[in-house]
Write a protein that holds these residues in place. Structure first.
Motif, short mmCIF file in Angstrom:
data_model
loop_
_atom_site.label_atom_id
_atom_site.label_comp_id
_atom_site.label_asym_id
_atom_site.label_seq_id
_atom_site.Cartn_x
_atom_site.Cartn_y
_atom_site.Cartn_z
N SER A 7 0.85 -1.18 0.00
CA SER A 7 0.00 0.00 0.00
C SER A 7 0.89 1.25 0.00
N TRP A 8 0.44 2.28 -0.67
CA TRP A 8 1.27 3.46 -0.81
C TRP A 8 0.41 4.71 -0.75
N ASN A 10 -1.15 6.35 -2.87
CA ASN A 10 -2.34 6.42 -3.71
C ASN A 10 -3.51 5.66 -3.08
N ASP A 11 -3.31 5.10 -1.91
CA ASP A 11 -4.37 4.41 -1.18
C ASP A 11 -5.23 5.46 -0.47
N SER A 12 -6.53 5.38 -0.63
CA SER A 12 -7.41 6.38 -0.01
C SER A 12 -7.35 6.32 1.51
N SER A 36 1.53 -1.23 8.02
CA SER A 36 1.16 -2.17 6.96
C SER A 36 2.11 -3.36 6.91
#
Length: 80
Positions: A7-8, A10-12, A36
């Motif tokens: 996850s980075w 751009n994850d909401s 994470s």
């Protein structure tokens, strides 16, 4: 759980937690990456533990053997 490891920004969820927590991007990246990674390893450990305790068996082993066709019957030769 495995997808959390990659996850980075751009994850909401990253931005929701960042804005509601009042964290800067740098602070959020540090905490999000650590969190994470921990969640991913916990999921892997849980999966491996459960696979050891309750292994899935091969479905073929549970089915009764199907009868095989009789291929060894004697066949009369064709007339010449």
């Amino acid at each position: 759980y495995g997808a959390f490891g990659v996850s980075w920004m751009n994850d909401s969820g990253f931005w929701v937690v960042s804005r509601l927590g009042g964290l800067t991007e740098r602070q959020m990246l540090r905490s999000w990456t650590l969190m994470s990674t921990v969640v991913s390893f916990a999921g892997l450990l849980t999966t491996l533990t459960l696979a050891t305790i309750m292994p899935l068996t091969n479905i073929q082993q549970q089915r009764p053997a199907s009868p095989t066709p009789a291929t060894t019957q004697a066949v009369a030769p064709a007339p010449k």
